[in-house]
Design a protein around this motif. Structure first.
Motif, short mmCIF file in Angstrom:
data_model
loop_
_atom_site.label_atom_id
_atom_site.label_comp_id
_atom_site.label_asym_id
_atom_site.label_seq_id
_atom_site.Cartn_x
_atom_site.Cartn_y
_atom_site.Cartn_z
N ALA A 6 -3.55 -8.91 4.11
CA ALA A 6 -3.27 -8.39 5.26
C ALA A 6 -2.35 -9.53 6.18
O ALA A 6 -3.27 -10.61 6.28
N LYS A 7 -1.00 -9.68 6.50
CA LYS A 7 -0.50 -10.81 7.24
C LYS A 7 0.18 -10.19 8.20
O LYS A 7 0.63 -9.09 8.42
N VAL A 8 0.08 -10.98 9.42
CA VAL A 8 0.87 -10.75 10.49
C VAL A 8 1.66 -11.92 10.99
O VAL A 8 0.99 -13.19 10.96
N ASN A 25 -4.62 4.13 2.71
CA ASN A 25 -5.11 3.09 3.45
C ASN A 25 -6.06 1.92 2.89
O ASN A 25 -6.79 2.36 2.12
N ALA A 90 0.13 -0.15 9.11
CA ALA A 90 1.18 -0.67 8.22
C ALA A 90 2.29 -1.05 9.17
O ALA A 90 3.30 -1.73 8.92
N ASN A 91 2.63 -0.19 10.43
CA ASN A 91 3.63 -0.53 11.46
C ASN A 91 3.38 -1.95 11.98
O ASN A 91 4.42 -2.38 12.72
N LYS A 92 2.07 -2.42 12.09
CA LYS A 92 1.85 -3.65 12.73
C LYS A 92 1.30 -4.83 11.87
O LYS A 92 1.45 -6.15 12.32
N VAL A 93 0.75 -4.62 10.50
CA VAL A 93 0.36 -5.43 9.67
C VAL A 93 1.01 -5.23 8.35
O VAL A 93 1.00 -3.88 7.86
N ASN A 94 1.46 -6.25 7.88
CA ASN A 94 1.87 -6.10 6.56
C ASN A 94 0.58 -6.25 5.45
O ASN A 94 0.17 -7.29 5.33
N VAL A 95 0.30 -5.14 4.96
CA VAL A 95 -0.63 -5.19 3.64
C VAL A 95 0.18 -5.17 2.25
O VAL A 95 0.93 -4.08 2.06
N VAL A 96 -0.07 -6.09 1.57
CA VAL A 96 0.51 -6.04 0.21
C VAL A 96 -0.62 -6.16 -0.90
O VAL A 96 -1.69 -6.74 -0.78
#
Length: 98
Positions: A6-8, A25, A90-96
């Motif tokens: 998880a990245k911001v 999730n 997902a609209n605030k944090v990029n989870v890959v």
């Protein structure tokens, strides 16, 4: 085994290969979270089968993302496997997952 991150803004908030997936999730275990980026929120919501969720604000580079993460400190029995695990919007944090 896949790993989730998880990245911001390029900053890693969480990374683990021991994550749980519930309702689409990704829930990260507590020891995989950079707690320095999180601050408690007063927000709470209730899920009929998981219980009461608590929220975190995320602060990155001076920017606060309100209620961007949530967790279940005392989940109901069917969700006990995600106790204290943290999920991100997902609209605030990029989870890959890779």
């Amino acid at each position: 085994m896949p790993s989730a991150t998880a990245k911001v803004a390029g900053n890693v908030i969480a990374s683990s290969d021991k994550f749980q997936t519930v309702e689409g999730n990704i829930y990260f275990p507590p020891d995989s979270i950079d707690q320095a980026m999180l601050s408690p929120s007063d927000t709470h919501t209730t899920c009929p089968w998981k219980g009461q969720a608590s929220y975190y604000n995320i602060t990155v580079n001076g920017q606060v993302l309100k209620d961007a993460a949530w967790y279940y400190p005392a989940p109901k029995e069917k969700a006990f496997h995600i106790k204290d695990h943290v999920a991100f919007y997902a609209n605030k944090v990029n989870v890959v997952v890779a």
